[in-house]
Design a protein around this motif. Structure first.
Motif, short mmCIF file in Angstrom:
data_model
loop_
_atom_site.label_atom_id
_atom_site.label_comp_id
_atom_site.label_asym_id
_atom_site.label_seq_id
_atom_site.Cartn_x
_atom_site.Cartn_y
_atom_site.Cartn_z
N THR A 422 -6.28 9.44 -1.91
CA THR A 422 -6.52 9.26 -3.34
C THR A 422 -7.25 7.95 -3.58
N VAL A 423 -8.44 8.04 -4.18
CA VAL A 423 -9.24 6.87 -4.52
C VAL A 423 -9.59 6.97 -6.00
N THR A 424 -9.10 6.02 -6.78
CA THR A 424 -9.34 6.02 -8.22
C THR A 424 -10.44 5.03 -8.56
N PRO A 425 -11.49 5.47 -9.26
CA PRO A 425 -12.54 4.51 -9.65
C PRO A 425 -11.95 3.32 -10.39
N GLY A 426 -12.41 2.14 -10.02
CA GLY A 426 -11.92 0.91 -10.64
C GLY A 426 -10.72 0.30 -9.95
N THR A 427 -10.19 0.98 -8.93
CA THR A 427 -9.05 0.46 -8.17
C THR A 427 -9.53 -0.21 -6.90
N ARG A 428 -9.04 -1.42 -6.65
CA ARG A 428 -9.44 -2.16 -5.45
C ARG A 428 -8.65 -1.68 -4.25
N HIS A 429 -9.36 -1.43 -3.16
CA HIS A 429 -8.72 -1.02 -1.91
C HIS A 429 -9.17 -1.96 -0.80
N HIS A 430 -8.26 -2.28 0.10
CA HIS A 430 -8.61 -3.10 1.26
C HIS A 430 -9.03 -2.19 2.40
N LEU A 431 -10.28 -2.33 2.81
CA LEU A 431 -10.84 -1.51 3.88
C LEU A 431 -10.98 -2.36 5.14
N ARG A 432 -10.48 -1.84 6.23
CA ARG A 432 -10.58 -2.55 7.52
C ARG A 432 -11.09 -1.59 8.59
N VAL A 433 -11.99 -2.10 9.42
CA VAL A 433 -12.46 -1.37 10.59
C VAL A 433 -12.17 -2.21 11.82
N GLU A 434 -11.55 -1.61 12.82
CA GLU A 434 -11.39 -2.24 14.12
C GLU A 434 -12.29 -1.50 15.10
N ALA A 435 -13.29 -2.21 15.63
CA ALA A 435 -14.23 -1.60 16.57
C ALA A 435 -14.17 -2.37 17.87
N VAL A 436 -13.60 -1.76 18.87
CA VAL A 436 -13.47 -2.37 20.19
C VAL A 436 -13.98 -1.37 21.22
N GLY A 437 -15.12 -1.68 21.82
CA GLY A 437 -15.74 -0.71 22.71
C GLY A 437 -16.08 0.55 21.94
N ALA A 438 -15.71 1.68 22.46
CA ALA A 438 -15.97 2.94 21.78
C ALA A 438 -14.86 3.32 20.81
N SER A 439 -13.79 2.54 20.78
CA SER A 439 -12.66 2.83 19.89
C SER A 439 -12.99 2.36 18.47
N LEU A 440 -12.92 3.27 17.50
CA LEU A 440 -13.20 2.97 16.10
C LEU A 440 -12.00 3.39 15.26
N LYS A 441 -11.41 2.42 14.58
CA LYS A 441 -10.26 2.70 13.73
C LYS A 441 -10.56 2.23 12.31
N VAL A 442 -10.20 3.03 11.33
CA VAL A 442 -10.42 2.71 9.93
C VAL A 442 -9.08 2.69 9.21
N PHE A 443 -8.80 1.57 8.53
CA PHE A 443 -7.57 1.40 7.77
C PHE A 443 -7.94 1.24 6.29
N VAL A 444 -7.07 1.76 5.42
CA VAL A 444 -7.23 1.53 3.99
C VAL A 444 -5.87 1.14 3.41
N ASP A 445 -5.79 -0.10 2.93
CA ASP A 445 -4.58 -0.67 2.33
C ASP A 445 -3.45 -0.85 3.35
N ASP A 446 -2.99 0.21 3.99
CA ASP A 446 -1.99 0.11 5.06
C ASP A 446 -2.72 -0.34 6.33
N LEU A 447 -2.48 -1.58 6.74
CA LEU A 447 -3.20 -2.14 7.88
C LEU A 447 -2.45 -1.98 9.19
N THR A 448 -1.42 -1.16 9.19
CA THR A 448 -0.69 -0.89 10.44
C THR A 448 -1.00 0.49 11.01
N THR A 449 -1.26 1.46 10.13
CA THR A 449 -1.54 2.82 10.59
C THR A 449 -2.95 3.21 10.17
#
Length: 483
Positions: A422-449
């Motif tokens: 769920t993404v609501t226009p006007g709502t701030r979300h924390h986006l994180r990408v962890e890129a290590v070698g070929a491993s690509l992980k994308v987090f939104v708000d929950d930075l553990t899973t």
């Protein structure tokens, strides 16, 4: 004469910013080509006095910058010009500011003399205000010749706790120290009658800088060639302001992911705290011109034994200075306002930094303000151009349509993964990408899973930035951290 106690009272009146890890509003922290920064705290402001990084013939003036918070900087142009120094013609370098006797002194080198037959060297100018105008104090150079092989350039002035002032200087691989009399415009002598004392440590090239902390004297200097990537900063510690100084370590050097040619430093310690920053110049990765030098600062720390660990050049921008120095846009409309980086609606407008990260963590706060598309982070990007997918690299974004998406671009688009959210226009979300070698992980708000956890090894390194597609968005608190 102004007492040390009076100076401390004035210093302590300055505001105390948070313990930033780097320039939170981005490096370079001011616009324009500048080098050799020296710093001072005057009244309620932090001051930076740099060299104008141009050709020798164009180096006929000095600008200064001041800030109340180390975030927003005010430019003070032409604080000193050759019009106010009869003997200085060009190559005005490495200003060194200091306050004493109720006046403001600015030491500078001029004319880049190559022998004692030439007119030039180190001068001293004085003003009644930090922003000048500064005028020549003595009508001639204070140091006008080579002594102990040291070219008279790159001066730093330091007042010890007992009130004795010293001037450190020297190019061509040699460093000297001399005493300054209390008038700050004439040289004194040491107990043995000498005026100059050589203090050259191993590896020294130029740019000495003196710092005192917990009773120890720290001499820092630059090594390598100023136009090359190997320019760097090393240091020594001693029990006396005149040494001996034994080289301990290199503490600032190029980072192939961030910038090259990092050197000619000064140190700002926030009054009343143990928070210190190293101010220096560096060259962006894509620049080849030797004069393409820009000002930066990062946090400098001390170990319990007083030694200095290497400084990490960090990449951050919270846009609180309402500028986008260091960013380059490719399509779309971009503005920094209200402490955010705002992108107008476009089909693929992007803005990138001049970095080259490989294994890294990428963070940004993303607010999709309108549109049916998405907004997010670009990473490992090369060959950027204007166009929807005109780059080679990865992109992770969020969309009000209810998805988190990850894909790669190569003048076309390949989706790697997408998951509902769920993404609501006007709502701030924390986006994180962890890129290590070929491993690509994308987090939104929950930075553990991670929302997305996949692999793709197509692109290994490149620039970082932000992008919109069929949307308008606001970005904040961007950071890139090497892994």
């Amino acid at each position: 004469m102004q007492t040390i106690a009076a100076i401390l009272v004035a210093l302590l009146a300055a505001p105390v910013p948070p313990g930033y890890s780097t320039a939170e509003a981005g490096n370079p922290f001011v616009d324009g080509r500048y080098a050799d920064p020296d710093v001072a705290v005057y009244n309620d402001r932090y001051w930076v006095f740099p060299t104008s990084s141009r050709s020798y013939a164009e180096q006929t003036y000095l600008d200064a910058f001041s800030s109340a918070d180390l975030v927003t900087w005010t430019k003070h142009p032409n604080v000193l010009t050759t019009a106010n120094v009869s003997w200085a013609k060009y190559a005005v370098w490495a200003p060194a500011p200091i306050q004493r006797n109720g006046r403001y002194y600015l030491y500078f080198a001029a004319n880049d003399i190559q022998s004692n037959a030439a007119l030039g060297g180190i001068g001293v100018a004085v003003a009644d205000r930090p922003e000048g105008p500064y005028v020549d104090a003595i009508g001639r150079p204070l140091i006008d010749r080579f002594v102990n092989g040291a070219q008279p350039i790159d001066q730093d002035v330091f007042i010890d706790d007992d009130g004795q002032a010293y001037i450190y200087y020297g190019g061509w691989g040699h460093a000297n120290v001399a005493k300054l009399n209390s008038d700050m415009t004439s040289l004194g002598s040491f107990a043995d009658g000498s005026v100059y004392r050589e203090i050259t440590p191993a590896g020294y090239v130029e740019g000495p800088q003196m710092l005192k902390r917990d009773g120890k004297y720290y001499l820092m200097w630059s090594e390598g060639g100023w136009t090359g990537p190997d320019y760097s900063v090393a240091y020594a510690m001693a029990d006396s302001p005149t040494g001996p100084f034994r080289r301990l370590d290199k503490i600032l050097a190029q980072d192939a992911a961030v910038a090259r040619g990092a050197g000619h430093n000064s140190v700002l310690t926030i009054p009343g705290t143990d928070t210190s920053y190293i101010f220096y110049h560096r060259r962006p990765l894509s620049e080849t011109d030797g004069n393409a030098r820009y000002l930066a600062y990062d946090r400098m720390t001390f170990r319990p034994d007083g030694t200095i660990p290497p400084v990490t050049m960090l990449v951050k921008d919270n846009f609180d200075d309402t500028n986008t120095i260091g960013w380059k846009t490719y399509g779309g409309t971009w503005t920094a306002t209200g402490g955010q980086y705002r992108a107008g609606h476009s089909y693929g407008g992007k803005s990138l930094l001049d970095d080259n990260h490989s294994n890294a963590v990428y963070d940004a706060d993303v607010t999709v303000t309108s549109g049916a598309g998405d907004a997010g982070l670009v990473f490992r990007a090369t060959a950027p151009a204007v166009g929807t997918d005109s780059y080679r690299g990865y992109y992770a974004g969020i969309t009000p349509a209810g998805r988190v998406v990850l894909g790669r671009a190569n003048n076309n688009w390949t989706q790697l993964a997408a998951v509902p959210m769920t993404v609501t226009p006007g709502t701030r979300h924390h986006l994180r990408v962890e890129a290590v070698g070929a491993s690509l992980k994308v987090f939104v708000d929950d930075l553990t899973t991670p929302k997305i956890n996949t692999t793709d090894g197509t692109f290994t390194a490149g620039a970082s930035g932000v992008r919109v597609y069929n949307a308008a968005a606001a970005f904040d608190n961007l950071a890139v951290t090497s892994r």
